[in-house]
Design a protein around this motif. Sequence first.
Motif, mmCIF file in Angstrom:
data_model
loop_
_atom_site.group_PDB
_atom_site.id
_atom_site.type_symbol
_atom_site.label_atom_id
_atom_site.label_comp_id
_atom_site.label_asym_id
_atom_site.label_seq_id
_atom_site.Cartn_x
_atom_site.Cartn_y
_atom_site.Cartn_z
ATOM 1 N N TRP A 113 0.844 -1.207 0.000
ATOM 2 C CA TRP A 113 0.000 0.000 0.000
ATOM 3 C C TRP A 113 0.872 1.247 0.000
ATOM 4 C CZ3 TRP A 113 -0.504 3.726 3.995
ATOM 5 C CH2 TRP A 113 -1.480 4.702 3.748
ATOM 6 N N ARG A 118 -3.643 0.471 -4.398
ATOM 7 C CA ARG A 118 -4.861 0.764 -3.638
ATOM 8 C C ARG A 118 -5.537 -0.502 -3.116
ATOM 9 N NH1 ARG A 118 -5.339 5.143 -7.474
ATOM 10 N NH2 ARG A 118 -5.365 7.134 -6.327
ATOM 11 N N ASP A 163 -7.086 0.898 0.141
ATOM 12 C CA ASP A 163 -6.945 2.324 0.388
ATOM 13 C C ASP A 163 -8.280 2.952 0.799
ATOM 14 O OD1 ASP A 163 -5.085 4.743 -0.064
ATOM 15 O OD2 ASP A 163 -6.872 5.300 -1.195
ATOM 16 N N GLN A 165 -9.733 5.366 -0.563
ATOM 17 C CA GLN A 165 -10.548 5.623 -1.749
ATOM 18 C C GLN A 165 -11.407 4.410 -2.103
ATOM 19 O OE1 GLN A 165 -8.304 6.644 -5.242
ATOM 20 N NE2 GLN A 165 -10.111 6.787 -6.545
ATOM 21 N N VAL A 166 -10.832 3.222 -2.035
ATOM 22 C CA VAL A 166 -11.592 2.004 -2.313
ATOM 23 C C VAL A 166 -12.716 1.840 -1.299
ATOM 24 C CG1 VAL A 166 -11.466 -0.517 -2.450
ATOM 25 C CG2 VAL A 166 -9.626 0.884 -3.415
ATOM 26 N N GLN A 169 -15.537 4.173 -2.104
ATOM 27 C CA GLN A 169 -16.255 3.773 -3.313
ATOM 28 C C GLN A 169 -17.194 2.604 -3.035
ATOM 29 O OE1 GLN A 169 -12.838 3.130 -5.810
ATOM 30 N NE2 GLN A 169 -12.894 5.203 -6.669
ATOM 31 N N HIS A 189 -9.153 -1.102 -9.925
ATOM 32 C CA HIS A 189 -7.836 -0.658 -9.466
ATOM 33 C C HIS A 189 -6.816 -1.791 -9.612
ATOM 34 C CE1 HIS A 189 -9.526 3.016 -7.895
ATOM 35 N NE2 HIS A 189 -10.377 2.351 -7.123
ATOM 36 N N TYR A 191 -4.089 -4.245 -8.541
ATOM 37 C CA TYR A 191 -3.852 -4.834 -7.235
ATOM 38 C C TYR A 191 -2.657 -5.779 -7.295
ATOM 39 C CZ TYR A 191 -6.110 -9.187 -8.859
ATOM 40 O OH TYR A 191 -6.436 -10.327 -9.545
#
Length: 312
Positions: A113, A118, A163, A165-166, A169, A189, A191
């Motif tokens: 990370w 993410r 993250d 952000q994930v 979402q 994203h 990974y």
Amino acid sequence: MPILTIIIPCYFNEANIPVTMAELLANEATLPADVRVEYVLVDDGSRDGTLRELLAAQARTPDRVRVVELAGNVGSYNAIVAGMAYATGDCTAIITADLQDPPELLAQMYSYWQQGFRLVIGNRQDREEKGVQKMLANIFHGLMKRFALPNIPSGGFDFVLFDRQVREQVLQMQERNSNVFYLMTWLGHAYVNIPYVRRKRQLGRSRWTIQKKVKLFIDSFLSFSFLPIRAISVAGLVLGSGSFLYGLYLMFLKLSGRTEPLGWTALMVVMLLVSAFQMTALGVIGEYVWRGLDAARNRPLYVIKQVHEVSK
């Protein structure tokens, strides 16, 4: 100071909590010194002493443990979403309460990370469980990879670090009757995948029944694949074409003056086959329609009974 939130969904895990929390706290020594770890423990409507053990764990570490008590059992995936709603970390990890996933991987996942990934997946390369349970799990994840989400790693996963952000979402989507882990890969994203051997459960009895596994498979498959609907269309075309050709054959026999087949057995077989196909098709369509209805009702994924906050 970056914050790592660890979410643990709990359901009838009274015996596991003390051991799991002790190992997770000891495992913090493998993480970088500048990271602060917080825990969000979600009681998914357990009817044993799970909540008592969660509150005892919070009492031992009051400044870093938040306990989210749900009003009833909503399933581990919805419980995870509830935990996400109360996570404050820059990144979040999800781990099971029974220590089948190795906490020592968290340091490696966190380092990825830091490199900018993410989503970091702990992938079950193999399992210590044997027999039917292992076979069914392999079939489930194989079908999902082949027909629904080709970008997921083989073997399945429910040990992830992702993250903020994930997390936001996934929370924004509020997807119902789905698979929260597959949703993370569906986002697209990039990974990194870390394979490991999943441990055999040592304490307590798993509540992950065959009925729940079947529901998970249906929910996951219908959420990410249109194959069942398309299979119905193809089967309908095949049956229709066969019926048309057979009709032409009977007309040929009639016009040519030949003896028509008596056909009682054949007629009954065809009727039973078509009836069975119609009922199966209605069932599959009904699954999709019901999910649309469930989404339209917009009921909450979970109901919070009480949140036992972190002591300041």
